[in-house]
Enzyme design. Structure first.
Site, PDB file in Angstrom:
ATOM      1  N   LYS A  51       0.841  -1.198   0.000  1.00 18.62           N
ATOM      2  CA  LYS A  51       0.000   0.000   0.000  1.00 18.62           C
ATOM      3  C   LYS A  51       0.875   1.246   0.000  1.00 18.62           C
ATOM      4  O   LYS A  51       2.088   1.174   0.226  1.00 18.62           O
ATOM      5  CB  LYS A  51      -0.923  -0.002   1.221  1.00 18.62           C
ATOM      6  CG  LYS A  51      -0.189   0.045   2.564  1.00 18.62           C
ATOM      7  CD  LYS A  51      -1.154   0.033   3.731  1.00 18.62           C
ATOM      8  CE  LYS A  51      -0.382   0.079   5.048  1.00 18.62           C
ATOM      9  NZ  LYS A  51      -1.281   0.171   6.212  1.00 18.62           N
ATOM     10  N   ARG A 148     -10.154   0.792  15.448  1.00 11.44           N
ATOM     11  CA  ARG A 148     -10.219   1.483  14.170  1.00 11.44           C
ATOM     12  C   ARG A 148     -11.453   1.011  13.388  1.00 11.44           C
ATOM     13  O   ARG A 148     -12.468   1.685  13.367  1.00 11.44           O
ATOM     14  CB  ARG A 148      -8.913   1.246  13.388  1.00 11.44           C
ATOM     15  CG  ARG A 148      -8.674   2.194  12.253  1.00 11.44           C
ATOM     16  CD  ARG A 148      -7.217   2.194  11.824  1.00 11.44           C
ATOM     17  NE  ARG A 148      -6.712   0.880  11.435  1.00 11.44           N
ATOM     18  CZ  ARG A 148      -5.465   0.658  11.029  1.00 11.44           C
ATOM     19  NH1 ARG A 148      -4.601   1.649  10.983  1.00 11.44           N
ATOM     20  NH2 ARG A 148      -5.071  -0.550  10.692  1.00 11.44           N
ATOM     21  N   HIS A 178      -5.841  -6.645  13.638  1.00 13.04           N
ATOM     22  CA  HIS A 178      -4.602  -5.868  13.579  1.00 13.04           C
ATOM     23  C   HIS A 178      -4.208  -5.448  14.991  1.00 13.04           C
ATOM     24  O   HIS A 178      -5.047  -4.985  15.769  1.00 13.04           O
ATOM     25  CB  HIS A 178      -4.789  -4.637  12.705  1.00 13.04           C
ATOM     26  CG  HIS A 178      -3.517  -3.895  12.419  1.00 13.04           C
ATOM     27  ND1 HIS A 178      -2.444  -4.487  11.795  1.00 13.04           N
ATOM     28  CD2 HIS A 178      -3.157  -2.609  12.664  1.00 13.04           C
ATOM     29  CE1 HIS A 178      -1.473  -3.600  11.670  1.00 13.04           C
ATOM     30  NE2 HIS A 178      -1.874  -2.454  12.202  1.00 13.04           N
ATOM     31  N   ARG A 234       1.517 -10.791   7.553  1.00 10.75           N
ATOM     32  CA  ARG A 234       1.466  -9.583   6.732  1.00 10.75           C
ATOM     33  C   ARG A 234       2.757  -8.792   6.960  1.00 10.75           C
ATOM     34  O   ARG A 234       2.958  -8.203   8.013  1.00 10.75           O
ATOM     35  CB  ARG A 234       0.252  -8.715   7.107  1.00 10.75           C
ATOM     36  CG  ARG A 234      -1.088  -9.408   6.931  1.00 10.75           C
ATOM     37  CD  ARG A 234      -2.250  -8.409   7.083  1.00 10.75           C
ATOM     38  NE  ARG A 234      -2.194  -7.662   8.327  1.00 10.75           N
ATOM     39  CZ  ARG A 234      -2.842  -8.006   9.451  1.00 10.75           C
ATOM     40  NH1 ARG A 234      -3.579  -9.118   9.479  1.00 10.75           N
ATOM     41  NH2 ARG A 234      -2.755  -7.267  10.532  1.00 10.75           N
ATOM     42  N   TYR A 280      14.613  31.696   3.930  1.00  5.12           N
ATOM     43  CA  TYR A 280      13.484  32.434   4.480  1.00  5.12           C
ATOM     44  C   TYR A 280      13.650  32.689   5.981  1.00  5.12           C
ATOM     45  O   TYR A 280      14.086  31.818   6.730  1.00  5.12           O
ATOM     46  CB  TYR A 280      12.188  31.670   4.263  1.00  5.12           C
ATOM     47  CG  TYR A 280      11.731  31.613   2.829  1.00  5.12           C
ATOM     48  CD1 TYR A 280      11.326  32.764   2.164  1.00  5.12           C
ATOM     49  CD2 TYR A 280      11.690  30.403   2.156  1.00  5.12           C
ATOM     50  CE1 TYR A 280      10.901  32.708   0.850  1.00  5.12           C
ATOM     51  CE2 TYR A 280      11.261  30.327   0.832  1.00  5.12           C
ATOM     52  CZ  TYR A 280      10.869  31.497   0.183  1.00  5.12           C
ATOM     53  OH  TYR A 280      10.433  31.437  -1.117  1.00  5.12           O
ATOM     54  N   CYS A 327      13.157  25.143   1.713  1.00  3.97           N
ATOM     55  CA  CYS A 327      12.171  25.794   0.853  1.00  3.97           C
ATOM     56  C   CYS A 327      11.335  24.731   0.136  1.00  3.97           C
ATOM     57  O   CYS A 327      11.542  23.535   0.311  1.00  3.97           O
ATOM     58  CB  CYS A 327      12.871  26.681  -0.163  1.00  3.97           C
ATOM     59  SG  CYS A 327      14.096  27.806   0.549  1.00  3.97           S
ATOM     60  N   ASP A 329      11.343  23.922  -3.017  1.00  2.00           N
ATOM     61  CA  ASP A 329      12.063  23.192  -4.057  1.00  2.00           C
ATOM     62  C   ASP A 329      13.571  23.103  -3.824  1.00  2.00           C
ATOM     63  O   ASP A 329      14.270  22.447  -4.600  1.00  2.00           O
ATOM     64  CB  ASP A 329      11.846  23.867  -5.420  1.00  2.00           C
ATOM     65  CG  ASP A 329      10.383  24.165  -5.681  1.00  2.00           C
ATOM     66  OD1 ASP A 329       9.598  23.209  -5.761  1.00  2.00           O
ATOM     67  OD2 ASP A 329      10.030  25.355  -5.789  1.00  2.00           O
TER      68      ASP A 329
END
Length: 400
Positions: A51, A148, A178, A234, A280, A327, A329
């Site tokens: 997942k 859950r 679980h 699992r 920044y 930042c 990027d």
């Protein structure tokens, strides 16, 4: 260190055009699955959990590697994830471990998927959608203490299984729960959950309605209590070479091999003077003449803002600090001296004698190791390697 020193070009015609990428060692994933196979009882199968894009590693590629190493089936969280694997040619059994909308039950049946169910009302709605001649495989989820989703009592679970058995379009093939605290040593809740689940299984067997596939063991339980897992384990986080919790690190029954590395390159190098500020908010101020390097990675790539101050990078075999605010990027590092633009930078992984692990970053960010690779965004290309050779690429932005 990356083999692709020139960056940008892969085998089979694939490309990426930026100086930041992740590398996934499929050999490590195979080795981790092989280690689990040796550790688990011979009769215990393995469901590889892929997942969340394989916990950020690439769902299709890691699924293939796990299956080749001996996993028998796959686990995902959503119908979309399962459909993607089927479209990419995965034919192995796939369990969707979360609820799907009942109107998509027919699609799941057509694709040969197993779905999770924990509401009796869902059965009636889904049955109305399934075409004659199709059968949908169901795994019943019971809540033994996670809080859950899942049935809340033995009676509710038995009633759900019986109700599903009345309609020929359903086949209840699995039962699971679980654990909330399997990654803690000597957890009373883990023992309590296991006891509740065992009692449920025993009662269902007495009623002769117990499904054939029974699973309760996540990575932590599979590592620490392999004899308590029924017939399927699992394996999620530890398939990727990561320990479910720091508490388990000293007592692991075998070594896990981390599969994820993250690289970038210097794109700008400049000398700044005492008193000059970086990024920044001017939160970093040079105390003397310094060399500053800029890296083309930022929080839009999943390189979290909270990593600075504190995070480091490895350049030419030496750790250097990330300085100033990260930042969207880009981010900056303080260099020991002038370096060439294009120099390889390791953000996660090994370079010479230095290493930065996912666990290191998780500790710095005040989170768990699961979150770190999951957050490395889809705009960061992934390269897939085995035995040092680049096999494939994944560049979601360019649709390959």
């Amino acid at each position: 260190m990356a083999d692709n020193e020139t960056g940008g070009v892969f085998l089979d015609g694939g490309h990426f055009y930026r100086d930041t990428w992740a590398e996934i060692d499929l050999g490590s994933i195979k080795e981790n699955i092989t280690s689990f196979k040796k550790h688990l009882p011979a009769e215990t199968g393995i469901m590889a959990i892929v997942k969340a894009n394989g916990y950020g590693h690439g769902a299709f590629q890691t699924a293939q590697a796990a299956l080749e190493a001996g996993a028998q089936e796959l686990g995902v969280a959503t119908l979309d994830e399962a459909i993607a694997l089927r479209r990419q040619g995965i034919e192995a059994p796939i369990l969707i471990m979360n609820r799907i909308r009942p109107e998509y039950a027919n699609l799941a049946a057509k694709l040969g998927l197993a779905v999770t169910v924990f509401h009796k009302e869902w059965l009636a709605e889904a049955a109305a959608e399934i075409e004659e001649g199709l059968t949908l495989s169901l795994h019943v989820k019971t809540d033994t203490g996670m809080g859950r989703v899942g049935t809340k009592s033995k009676g509710e679970t038995a009633e759900l299984i019986k109700e599903a058995g009345k309609d020929g379009c359903f086949k209840v093939t699995g039962l699971f729960t679980h654990f909330a605290t399997a990654d803690e040593l000597d957890s009373s809740l883990f023992k309590q959950q296991l006891a509740v689940f065992k009692e449920l299984v025993q009662e269902l067997k007495q009623l002769e309605i117990c499904p054939p596939v029974i699973h309760c063991g996540n990575s932590a339980a599979s590592l620490m209590a392999p004899e308590e897992l029924f017939n399927v384990a699992r394996i999620g986080i530890s398939m990727y070479g990561l320990t479910p919790s720091n508490e388990l690190l000293p007592v692991l029954p075998f070594q896990l091999k981390e599969a994820f590395s993250l690289y970038t390159r210097l794109i700008h190098v400049k000398k700044i003077n005492r008193g000059d500020t970086v990024s920044y908010g001017a939160t970093y101020q040079a105390e003397e003449e310094e060399w500053i390097g800029t890296l083309p990675i930022g929080y839009a790539d999943g390189w979290m803002r909270r990593f600075s101050p504190g995070a480091e990078a490895i350049i030419n075999g030496r750790k250097v600090p990330i300085v100033g605010r990260i930042c969207m990027d880009q981010c900056m590092v303080r260099l020991p001296h002038e370096m060439e633009v294009g120099t390889l930078v390791t953000l996660v992984g090994q370079q010479d004698d230095e290493k930065i692990s996912i666990d290191d970053l998780a500790k710095l960010a005040g989170t768990i190791n699961y979150e770190i690779p999951c957050l490395i965004s889809s705009r960061v290309p992934r390269t897939f390697k085995e035995n040092g050779r680049i096999l494939e690429n994944m560049n979601v932005i360019l649709n390959f």
